[in-house]
Design a protein around this motif. Structure first.
Motif, PDB file in Angstrom:
ATOM      1  N   ARG A 235    -128.621  29.632  26.098  1.00 48.44           N
ATOM      2  CA  ARG A 235    -129.487  29.620  27.270  1.00 48.44           C
ATOM      3  C   ARG A 235    -130.869  29.069  26.936  1.00 48.44           C
ATOM      4  NH1 ARG A 235    -128.652  33.212  31.348  1.00 48.44           N
ATOM      5  NH2 ARG A 235    -130.467  32.156  32.268  1.00 48.44           N
ATOM      6  N   LEU A 236    -131.218  29.086  25.654  1.00 49.44           N
ATOM      7  CA  LEU A 236    -132.540  28.682  25.213  1.00 49.44           C
ATOM      8  C   LEU A 236    -132.486  28.461  23.707  1.00 49.44           C
ATOM      9  CD1 LEU A 236    -135.700  28.521  25.853  1.00 49.44           C
ATOM     10  CD2 LEU A 236    -135.767  30.958  25.247  1.00 49.44           C
TER      11      LEU A 236
ATOM     12  N   HIS B 175    -135.538  18.910  27.017  1.00 50.39           N
ATOM     13  CA  HIS B 175    -134.642  19.389  28.069  1.00 50.39           C
ATOM     14  C   HIS B 175    -133.214  18.919  27.775  1.00 50.39           C
ATOM     15  CE1 HIS B 175    -134.032  21.075  32.033  1.00 50.39           C
ATOM     16  NE2 HIS B 175    -133.534  19.951  32.509  1.00 50.39           N
TER      17      HIS B 175
ATOM     18  N   ARG C 127    -141.315  35.244  26.249  1.00 49.59           N
ATOM     19  CA  ARG C 127    -140.367  34.324  26.883  1.00 49.59           C
ATOM     20  C   ARG C 127    -139.086  35.038  27.302  1.00 49.59           C
ATOM     21  NH1 ARG C 127    -141.730  29.038  26.380  1.00 49.59           N
ATOM     22  NH2 ARG C 127    -143.260  28.492  24.773  1.00 49.59           N
TER      23      ARG C 127
ATOM     24  N   ILE D 252    -141.264  20.430  24.211  1.00 48.69           N
ATOM     25  CA  ILE D 252    -140.121  20.968  24.941  1.00 48.69           C
ATOM     26  C   ILE D 252    -139.159  19.828  25.235  1.00 48.69           C
ATOM     27  CG2 ILE D 252    -139.314  22.108  27.040  1.00 48.69           C
ATOM     28  CD1 ILE D 252    -141.913  23.639  27.136  1.00 48.69           C
TER      29      ILE D 252
ATOM     30  N   LEU E 261    -135.270  28.306  20.508  1.00 48.87           N
ATOM     31  CA  LEU E 261    -136.648  28.507  20.076  1.00 48.87           C
ATOM     32  C   LEU E 261    -136.764  28.064  18.619  1.00 48.87           C
ATOM     33  CD1 LEU E 261    -137.319  32.054  21.605  1.00 48.87           C
ATOM     34  CD2 LEU E 261    -138.040  29.842  22.531  1.00 48.87           C
TER      35      LEU E 261
ATOM     36  N   MET F 151    -137.442  35.603  31.019  1.00 46.17           N
ATOM     37  CA  MET F 151    -136.204  34.880  31.310  1.00 46.17           C
ATOM     38  C   MET F 151    -135.023  35.806  31.567  1.00 46.17           C
ATOM     39  SD  MET F 151    -134.681  31.719  29.067  1.00 46.17           S
ATOM     40  CE  MET F 151    -133.324  30.722  29.670  1.00 46.17           C
TER      41      MET F 151
ATOM     42  N   VAL G 181    -137.531  24.693  22.750  1.00 45.69           N
ATOM     43  CA  VAL G 181    -138.973  24.862  22.587  1.00 45.69           C
ATOM     44  C   VAL G 181    -139.286  24.741  21.099  1.00 45.69           C
ATOM     45  CG1 VAL G 181    -140.948  26.388  22.918  1.00 45.69           C
ATOM     46  CG2 VAL G 181    -139.087  26.367  24.609  1.00 45.69           C
TER      47      VAL G 181
ATOM     48  N   TYR H 212    -130.596  23.858  29.605  1.00 42.71           N
ATOM     49  CA  TYR H 212    -131.530  24.724  28.878  1.00 42.71           C
ATOM     50  C   TYR H 212    -132.597  23.885  28.199  1.00 42.71           C
ATOM     51  CZ  TYR H 212    -128.445  23.506  24.933  1.00 42.71           C
ATOM     52  OH  TYR H 212    -127.683  22.835  24.001  1.00 42.71           O
ATOM     53  N   ASP H 213    -133.614  24.573  27.686  1.00 40.10           N
ATOM     54  CA  ASP H 213    -134.716  23.920  27.002  1.00 40.10           C
ATOM     55  C   ASP H 213    -134.708  24.250  25.516  1.00 40.10           C
ATOM     56  OD1 ASP H 213    -135.786  22.664  29.237  1.00 40.10           O
ATOM     57  OD2 ASP H 213    -137.107  24.354  29.716  1.00 40.10           O
TER      58      ASP H 213
ATOM     59  N   VAL I  17    -129.110  33.115  22.675  1.00 38.93           N
ATOM     60  CA  VAL I  17    -130.291  32.293  22.437  1.00 38.93           C
ATOM     61  C   VAL I  17    -130.301  31.907  20.966  1.00 38.93           C
ATOM     62  CG1 VAL I  17    -132.827  32.292  22.332  1.00 38.93           C
ATOM     63  CG2 VAL I  17    -131.641  33.312  24.308  1.00 38.93           C
TER      64      VAL I  17
END
Length: 373
Positions: free
Chosen positions: A170-171, A13, A36, A11, A173, A40, A24, A21-22, A134
């Motif tokens: 926001r994320l 950051h 997830r 992960i 993946l 979220m 992953v 956001y992260d 995302v």
């Protein structure tokens, strides 16, 4: 398929205040996406934007993960390839989101490579005056570069990425298993963006890549580590200069030449983005050596590594006839980094020593390109 968000993952950051956001990075990030996303974004519906290639290889996994969590979604599929980054396809995506009655608080999912991330992210930035999105990058290039940092957009007839917005996801993946389905050429193109981070300001990373690139290509343990290193490098730069007012421009090493070459080849299969970046980085190193600021042995080392990684490194490696030098210069002059008509290039004093040069003489570039032909 597992649906376990706690599976082993790296992960990274990205610290941007309220837009933090992260990223992953894991072996089944798509399979665990439903869990997830439900946690979220409680109550949200989703628009999945993808392309004709990824819809066959990865979409069923994402749909199964969302369905397992009872999440409602609508799928929008566009043609694969750089040519889809245009006004007409953007309109298709925006209309698809609106026709599905998704609301401002719903979420756009960009499932695909860099083209889909740029296109879906830009659509999210303008639909209903801004929706969250995302990134679910499925190519190496997208996982190490284009999915991180919030640059979204489409191409203009005048050049690449000239229309767009900064809109942070926001994320992110990044599913490692998705890379196993990539053709070797696509994977290699993404590797150019990975090598870029070492060439900009991290010589130790470049040396590590020289030692480990075969394991990265083969899907060994170094692959996840390499992606995490690249994402951390980009996160650090983006956190310091989110909207490219300063040092973030260093991330464009090789891109001024590369974007012009992509336009000259019609954004076609003749030259993939990462291939253009590979050639562009070598050209940036060679030009830096030509003006006496970069040791020639370092130029050779960079070119040899990119060749060993299966990438083109010269103009002669581009199939077919190339546009005349003057046309290439005109394309360079349309680059986003041009300021007050002055040509801006990312040049280098050696491996890991890139810098921004804001006033490169067009005549010097013209003569250099003629010699490189």
């Amino acid at each position: 398929m597992t649906d376990n968000p706690d599976a082993p993952a790296h992960i990274v950051h990205v610290p941007l205040g309220e837009r933090t956001y992260d990223i992953v990075i894991g072996p089944d990030a798509i399979g665990s996406a439903g869990t997830r996303l439900k946690k979220m974004f409680p109550g949200a519906r989703f628009a999945i934007v993808t392309d004709t290639n990824v819809s066959e290889s990865q979409l069923p996994r994402l749909e199964a993960s969302l369905s397992a969590q009872g999440l409602a979604y609508h799928v929008i599929v566009v043609a694969a390839g750089e040519a889809s980054k245009n006004w007409a396809t953007l309109n298709t995506v925006v209309d698809g989101i609106i026709a599905a009655r998704l609301e401002r608080n719903d979420i756009v999912l960009a499932l695909g490579g860099g083209v889909i991330g740029d296109l879906a992210g830009f659509a999210a930035s303008i639909t209903r005056r801004g929706m969250d999105f995302v990134q679910i990058p499925t190519s190496l290039l997208a996982q190490v570069d284009s999915s991180v940092g919030g640059k979204t957009g489409i191409n203009s007839v005048h050049g690449k990425n000239l229309v767009g917005a900064f809109h942070q996801p926001r994320l992110v993946l990044a599913d490692l298993s998705a890379l196993d389905t990539l053709p070797a050429r696509q994977f290699n193109a993404g590797y150019a963006e990975l090598a870029k981070y070492g060439l900009i300001d991290d010589a130790e990373l470049f040396f590590w890549l020289e030692a480990n690139y075969r394991d990265i290509a083969a899907g060994g343990a170094s692959r996840a580590q390499a992606i995490a290193k690249a994402c951390a490098a980009k996160a650090r730069v983006v956190a310091g200069d989110e909207k490219e007012r300063g040092n973030r421009a260093l991330l464009n090493l090789g891109h001024t030449f590369g974007h012009a070459l992509e336009k000259a080849t019609g954004y076609s299969e003749r030259l993939l983005h990462g291939e253009g970046v590979s050639i562009g980085m070598v050209l940036a190193y060679k030009f830096s050596a030509r003006i006496g600021i970069c040791p020639s042995q370092e130029v050779g080392r960079v070119e040899a590594h990119l060749k060993n990684a299966g990438l083109p490194t010269t103009l002669a490696d581009i199939p077919g006839d190339l546009a005349p030098t003057e046309a290439l210069l005109d394309m360079i002059a349309q680059d986003k980094k041009v300021s007050r008509g002055k040509l801006t290039f990312i040049l280098t004093r050696g491996i890991g020593q890139a810098f921004i040069e804001n006033d490169v003489a067009p005549d010097a570039i013209r003569a250099f390109l003629e010699d490189m032909r």
